[in-house]
Scaffold this motif. Sequence first.
Motif, PDB file in Angstrom:
ATOM      1  N   ARG A  17     -49.426   4.423 -62.574  1.00 34.09           N
ATOM      2  CA  ARG A  17     -50.554   3.844 -63.303  1.00 34.09           C
ATOM      3  C   ARG A  17     -50.526   2.320 -63.229  1.00 34.09           C
ATOM      4  O   ARG A  17     -51.549   1.669 -63.032  1.00 34.09           O
ATOM      5  CB  ARG A  17     -50.529   4.297 -64.764  1.00 34.09           C
ATOM      6  CG  ARG A  17     -51.756   3.846 -65.556  1.00 34.09           C
ATOM      7  CD  ARG A  17     -51.731   4.346 -66.981  1.00 34.09           C
ATOM      8  NE  ARG A  17     -51.932   5.786 -67.060  1.00 34.09           N
ATOM      9  CZ  ARG A  17     -50.982   6.662 -67.356  1.00 34.09           C
ATOM     10  NH1 ARG A  17     -49.752   6.259 -67.596  1.00 34.09           N
ATOM     11  NH2 ARG A  17     -51.253   7.951 -67.412  1.00 34.09           N
ATOM     12  N   ASP A  18     -49.338   1.732 -63.359  1.00 34.32           N
ATOM     13  CA  ASP A  18     -49.180   0.280 -63.283  1.00 34.32           C
ATOM     14  C   ASP A  18     -49.510  -0.217 -61.878  1.00 34.32           C
ATOM     15  O   ASP A  18     -50.201  -1.221 -61.705  1.00 34.32           O
ATOM     16  CB  ASP A  18     -47.747  -0.100 -63.655  1.00 34.32           C
ATOM     17  CG  ASP A  18     -47.591  -1.595 -63.893  1.00 34.32           C
ATOM     18  OD1 ASP A  18     -48.621  -2.294 -64.027  1.00 34.32           O
ATOM     19  OD2 ASP A  18     -46.448  -2.084 -63.939  1.00 34.32           O
ATOM     20  N   SER A  21     -53.248  -0.097 -61.308  1.00 31.08           N
ATOM     21  CA  SER A  21     -53.914  -1.185 -62.025  1.00 31.08           C
ATOM     22  C   SER A  21     -53.804  -2.497 -61.269  1.00 31.08           C
ATOM     23  O   SER A  21     -54.787  -3.230 -61.104  1.00 31.08           O
ATOM     24  CB  SER A  21     -53.309  -1.325 -63.423  1.00 31.08           C
ATOM     25  OG  SER A  21     -53.897  -2.399 -64.115  1.00 31.08           O
ATOM     26  N   ARG A  22     -52.604  -2.780 -60.777  1.00 31.76           N
ATOM     27  CA  ARG A  22     -52.395  -4.025 -60.032  1.00 31.76           C
ATOM     28  C   ARG A  22     -53.128  -4.009 -58.698  1.00 31.76           C
ATOM     29  O   ARG A  22     -53.670  -5.032 -58.258  1.00 31.76           O
ATOM     30  CB  ARG A  22     -50.904  -4.259 -59.837  1.00 31.76           C
ATOM     31  CG  ARG A  22     -50.154  -4.500 -61.154  1.00 31.76           C
ATOM     32  CD  ARG A  22     -48.647  -4.454 -60.980  1.00 31.76           C
ATOM     33  NE  ARG A  22     -47.960  -4.442 -62.267  1.00 31.76           N
ATOM     34  CZ  ARG A  22     -47.588  -5.519 -62.929  1.00 31.76           C
ATOM     35  NH1 ARG A  22     -47.838  -6.712 -62.412  1.00 31.76           N
ATOM     36  NH2 ARG A  22     -46.970  -5.421 -64.095  1.00 31.76           N
ATOM     37  N   GLY A  24     -55.881  -2.411 -58.104  1.00 31.91           N
ATOM     38  CA  GLY A  24     -57.285  -2.610 -58.426  1.00 31.91           C
ATOM     39  C   GLY A  24     -57.618  -4.073 -58.652  1.00 31.91           C
ATOM     40  O   GLY A  24     -58.674  -4.559 -58.226  1.00 31.91           O
ATOM     41  N   GLU A  25     -56.724  -4.792 -59.304  1.00 33.52           N
ATOM     42  CA  GLU A  25     -56.939  -6.223 -59.538  1.00 33.52           C
ATOM     43  C   GLU A  25     -56.984  -6.990 -58.229  1.00 33.52           C
ATOM     44  O   GLU A  25     -57.832  -7.865 -58.035  1.00 33.52           O
ATOM     45  CB  GLU A  25     -55.816  -6.771 -60.419  1.00 33.52           C
ATOM     46  CG  GLU A  25     -55.858  -6.277 -61.862  1.00 33.52           C
ATOM     47  CD  GLU A  25     -54.668  -6.758 -62.666  1.00 33.52           C
ATOM     48  OE1 GLU A  25     -53.838  -7.498 -62.090  1.00 33.52           O
ATOM     49  OE2 GLU A  25     -54.557  -6.394 -63.852  1.00 33.52           O
ATOM     50  N   LYS A  30     -62.411  -0.928 -59.555  1.00 32.76           N
ATOM     51  CA  LYS A  30     -62.171  -0.291 -60.835  1.00 32.76           C
ATOM     52  C   LYS A  30     -61.161   0.838 -60.645  1.00 32.76           C
ATOM     53  O   LYS A  30     -61.132   1.505 -59.613  1.00 32.76           O
ATOM     54  CB  LYS A  30     -63.469   0.263 -61.418  1.00 32.76           C
ATOM     55  CG  LYS A  30     -64.424  -0.818 -61.911  1.00 32.76           C
ATOM     56  CD  LYS A  30     -65.652  -0.201 -62.558  1.00 32.76           C
ATOM     57  CE  LYS A  30     -66.609  -1.271 -63.072  1.00 32.76           C
ATOM     58  NZ  LYS A  30     -67.823  -0.681 -63.666  1.00 32.76           N
ATOM     59  N   VAL A  31     -60.347   1.034 -61.659  1.00 28.92           N
ATOM     60  CA  VAL A  31     -59.342   2.088 -61.635  1.00 28.92           C
ATOM     61  C   VAL A  31     -59.703   3.117 -62.691  1.00 28.92           C
ATOM     62  O   VAL A  31     -59.866   2.774 -63.867  1.00 28.92           O
ATOM     63  CB  VAL A  31     -57.931   1.519 -61.896  1.00 28.92           C
ATOM     64  CG1 VAL A  31     -56.896   2.644 -61.895  1.00 28.92           C
ATOM     65  CG2 VAL A  31     -57.576   0.465 -60.850  1.00 28.92           C
ATOM     66  N   ASP A  33     -58.620   6.488 -64.664  1.00 22.60           N
ATOM     67  CA  ASP A  33     -57.541   7.391 -65.051  1.00 22.60           C
ATOM     68  C   ASP A  33     -57.876   7.908 -66.435  1.00 22.60           C
ATOM     69  O   ASP A  33     -58.463   8.959 -66.609  1.00 22.60           O
ATOM     70  CB  ASP A  33     -56.199   6.656 -65.030  1.00 22.60           C
ATOM     71  CG  ASP A  33     -55.050   7.548 -65.444  1.00 22.60           C
ATOM     72  OD1 ASP A  33     -55.266   8.750 -65.650  1.00 22.60           O
ATOM     73  OD2 ASP A  33     -53.921   7.039 -65.582  1.00 22.60           O
TER      74      ASP A  33
END
Length: 209
Positions: A17-18, A21-22, A24-25, A30-31, A33
């Motif tokens: 998940r982390d 997220s990174r 996606g940045e 967009k992420v 979940d």
Amino acid sequence: MSKTIITINRECGSGGRDIASRLGEILGLKVYDKVILDAICEKYKLDKDEILRIKSKKFNLWDDICQFYSQFDTIGSNYQTENRKITSRELYYAESQIMRNMAEQESCIIVGRAGFHIFKDNPDAIHIFLIADRDLRIRRIAEREALDEKSAAKYVDETDNARENFTKSFAGVSRYDVHNYDIVFNVSRFTPEEVATFLAENLRKRVEE
């Protein structure tokens, strides 16, 4: 312009998940979940624990059929919508439709939810599976959930088993089969930032095409 879909499946405690997220940045995507789960909860008026319980059960077609028809009254003409129980099949199709709707709108990253199978025939989809050493995953879960090592190990095993049961039930394959993915990445020796950066560098061209 085609929409690029990046699906990320992962072992529990691998930091998926982390990393998503990174990633996606970095890529400006967009992420999705938790938002998928929230949408399902809203649709069926369920809390998150109930949905996770449903997903952890081994699929049984006969049980699902019996549960579905039990929602009809004794006459068989009126469908009981109040307090109706969602079947595992309904849950899967609802999640699948939500993901497809989002993917039609924009390029995005989808975490979990058997995304590799739902978008297996999409030529613009890239499928990633993140793995990590079990000891590392247990330590991460112990820290994240404030658990002792034994409890964390149980958490990891039960979560992975639940995800595998759900995937096998509907995708008909094991999520551990490497042929499902374009990239299988053992992240044990890398930080989430390093993993996300590596993936971004190799996927940026596909996303920007």
